[in-house]
Design an enzyme around this catalytic site. Structure first.
Site, PDB file in Angstrom:
ATOM      1  N   HIS A  32      66.734  31.503  22.775  1.00 26.95           N
ATOM      2  CA  HIS A  32      68.039  32.028  23.156  1.00 26.95           C
ATOM      3  C   HIS A  32      68.442  33.093  22.148  1.00 26.95           C
ATOM      4  O   HIS A  32      67.633  33.521  21.322  1.00 26.95           O
ATOM      5  CB  HIS A  32      69.061  30.891  23.225  1.00 26.95           C
ATOM      6  CG  HIS A  32      68.748  29.900  24.317  1.00 26.95           C
ATOM      7  ND1 HIS A  32      69.320  28.653  24.385  1.00 26.95           N
ATOM      8  CD2 HIS A  32      67.901  29.984  25.379  1.00 26.95           C
ATOM      9  CE1 HIS A  32      68.851  28.008  25.439  1.00 26.95           C
ATOM     10  NE2 HIS A  32      67.988  28.782  26.062  1.00 26.95           N
ATOM     11  N   ALA A  33      69.702  33.502  22.177  1.00 23.02           N
ATOM     12  CA  ALA A  33      70.130  34.693  21.442  1.00 23.02           C
ATOM     13  C   ALA A  33      69.740  34.702  19.966  1.00 23.02           C
ATOM     14  O   ALA A  33      69.046  35.606  19.502  1.00 23.02           O
ATOM     15  CB  ALA A  33      71.638  34.864  21.584  1.00 23.02           C
TER      16      ALA A  33
END
Length: 596
Positions: A16-17
């Protein structure tokens, strides 16, 4: 070296980010091309959107593929990041060392300058038709700046005070260049900035120091000092602009410095010289890295060999290990200095010097490289013959009985000198300024009355470069060639025949031989490149062919300062090494261990 490497690895965190951003950030630092594959799809590991689209979850297995230069090293770094759960412990910031060492402390930020803090509405920015009034304000501002400078110099010990003495001349020349701009209707501050810009001196930290002082007076604001930034406990200064005045005002609680910049103003700066003299680790990092550091977060700086890195907000476990490494480093440094004094080796270990104030340890076997352009940095005009002669003589006296090898002014490219403008490097640039070239040769002739002063020709290309320098000398000073390009290495036999000795500059030579830009060497870290077998083959060839003509070879680049590589260079037949003063002890100890 393998062109392609691959590894399957289980993700400790989903991509994810934040984890994806960290992976991309680390991948982007690698010279190899890197691909990440998941469930039949692949992404460029250096592009955040592609990595995010993979949708790889925690516990899934991805394949990392690296192709090109240093592929195995790239995969090792990425694997380490994943195995450590995408912890910042595994993602240090890469920096450039100006004053090597280790330091741990909390960040004190100074990310603005006088100019940044001053809105255009403040006095000094407004355009005024009252030229006499502007002239009086400029005279008063420079006068106050000179007075403050003299008070500062009076408080400093002699070696540090000498570094500030050129500031007085710089202030006078800047004032003389500023006054005519007032007649054109410029405001006081604009006239000052235009004068500095037209002089081409933006890279000098002494000029920046002068500008900050005068701007502060003109704008009616106070210079920010590090004393105002100090907090509890050990501190690390994080500065956008590092001036010598700021550094000498640091309280004892400051253990290290991170400043914005690259190697342009780095090792060459007066601030760096002051930091090395005070034993303060100083590193330069890109602007986006410096601006991301948060106030009071814990910083660990480790810059002890050819690599230079720092960590922000490391884990408690990492911090405990860092403190242990710091204590061990200090103890080892003390032991090395004691051992180095007693070691006798067939291989000379000499000092690289860029200032009269560098501490050359007693164990040094002379000076193998005087970076003359650094001795006279931070000024608006070239040094005269007598000034140069006195400096070279002082260095020679300091290593009496040993050689003092003076490299001619080496400028151009990413190492500009305001008073030596033009295209090219080495002899190309020197010959374009015959008055500077001839004055330096005369100064070297004079200095030979006080010691074994020798001449080193930077970026030597051919036998003609060496003969031209020899023809310009009135004395019998030995003349050596600094081999820094593949072309010069190929012509080594012809160059060696007309030279008295050969030196090898492995930093530029690595760039030339490996086809790697100096900026890449700077930010990726030099160690992996310097260990490249292709570079070592070229060094071995230079040594063999120079020895065949009866010439000795010194290595004075970064390669020589790494103890392990120093031993390898000696095994290749290198006769002498020239390294940074702070590395002489560790290199001598390493060579002494090899001989036992």
């Amino acid at each position: 070296m393998t062109d392609e490497e691959a590894i399957d690895i289980e993700l400790s965190e989903p991509l994810h980010a934040r984890p994806a951003s960290m992976l991309v950030r680390l991948a982007s630092r690698q010279t190899a091309a890197i691909e990440i594959a998941f469930e039949g799809r692949s992404a460029n590991a250096k592009k955040i959107l592609e990595v995010l689209k993979l949708g790889a979850i925690r516990g899934s297995t991805v394949r990392l593929v690296a192709r090109g230069e240093h592929a195995a090293l790239a995969l090792e770094r990425l694997s380490d990041l994943i195995h450590h759960g995408f912890s910042t412990d595994a993602l240090p910031e890469i920096a450039t060392a100006a004053a090597p060492g280790m330091a741990i402390g909390r960040a004190s930020l100074l990310l603005s300058t006088v100019a940044d803090a001053a809105p255009e509405s403040m006095p000094g920015y407004s355009i005024s038709d009252d030229i006499p009034s502007s002239r009086r304000r400029v005279h008063a501002a420079f006068g106050r700046a000179q007075s403050e400078l003299h008070r500062l110099i009076a408080r400093l010990p002699p070696p540090e005070a000498q570094l500030f003495e050129p500031l007085s001349v710089i202030l006078m020349e800047l004032m003389n260049a500023t006054l005519p701009n007032l007649e054109a209707g410029m405001s006081a501050v604009l006239a000052l900035d235009v004068a500095a810009a037209s002089a081409g001196t933006a890279r000098s930290d002494l000029v920046r120091d002068a500008l900050e002082r005068v701007r502060a007076v003109l704008l009616g604001v106070d210079l920010v000092t590090a004393e105002l930034l100090a907090g509890e406990g050990d501190r690390i200064l994080v500065a956008r602009v590092l001036t010598p005045s700021l550094l000498v005002g640091l309280p004892r609680s400051f253990r290290g410095i991170i400043a914005e910049g690259d190697t342009g103003p780095g090792y060459t700066s007066h601030a760096a010289i002051l930091a090395r003299g005070r034993g303060l680790p100083l590193v330069f990092a890109p602007a986006h890295v410096v601006s991301a550091i948060r106030r009071d977060e814990t910083i660990v700086i480790e810059s002890t060999e050819t690599s230079c890195q720092f960590w922000s907000s490391p884990s408690a476990e990492f911090l405990q290990g860092a403190r242990a490494r710091h204590d061990a480093w200090l103890a080892q440094k003390r032991r090395d200095e004691e051992l180095a004094r007693a070691i006798r080796s067939d291989t000379a270990v000499r000092a690289n010097v860029g200032s009269l104030d560098e501490r050359i340890p007693p164990s040094a076997d002379g000076i193998g490289l005087v970076r003359t352009e650094l001795l006279f940095s931070g000024r608006l005009s070239p040094p005269g013959e007598m000034e140069q002669a006195s400096v070279y003589a002082a260095l020679a006296k300091g290593v009496a009985g040993n050689p003092c090898i003076v490299r001619l002014f080496d400028a151009g490219g990413d190492k500009p000198i305001p008073w030596l403008p033009g295209e090219g490097r080495g002899m190309d640039l020197l010959l374009a300024h015959p008055h500077v070239f001839e004055a330096q040769l005369r100064a070297i002739d004079r200095a030979r009355e006080h010691g074994d002063v020798q001449v080193l020709v930077p970026m030597a290309r051919s036998a003609e470069d060496i003969e031209r320098v020899r023809a310009g000398l009135a004395s019998d000073a030995p003349v050596g060639a600094l081999i820094e390009t593949r072309e010069a290495a190929d012509a080594i036999e012809a160059i060696a025949r007309v030279s008295d000795f050969i030196s090898v500059g492995t930093n530029d030579l690595a760039s030339s031989v490996l086809g790697v830009d100096r900026a890449v060497l700077r930010w990726e870290g030099t160690e992996a490149f310097l260990r490249d077998e292709r570079l070592l083959v070229v060094v071995r060839t230079i040594v063999e062919r120079a020895h065949a003509t009866g010439r000795k070879v010194t290595v004075c680049g970064e390669l020589a300062g790494h103890p392990e590589m120093a031993r390898e260079l000696v095994a290749l037949g290198v006769d002498a090494l020239s390294v940074a003063c702070e590395r002489i002890a560790s290199v001598k100890v390493a060579l002494g261990a090899r001989n036992r």
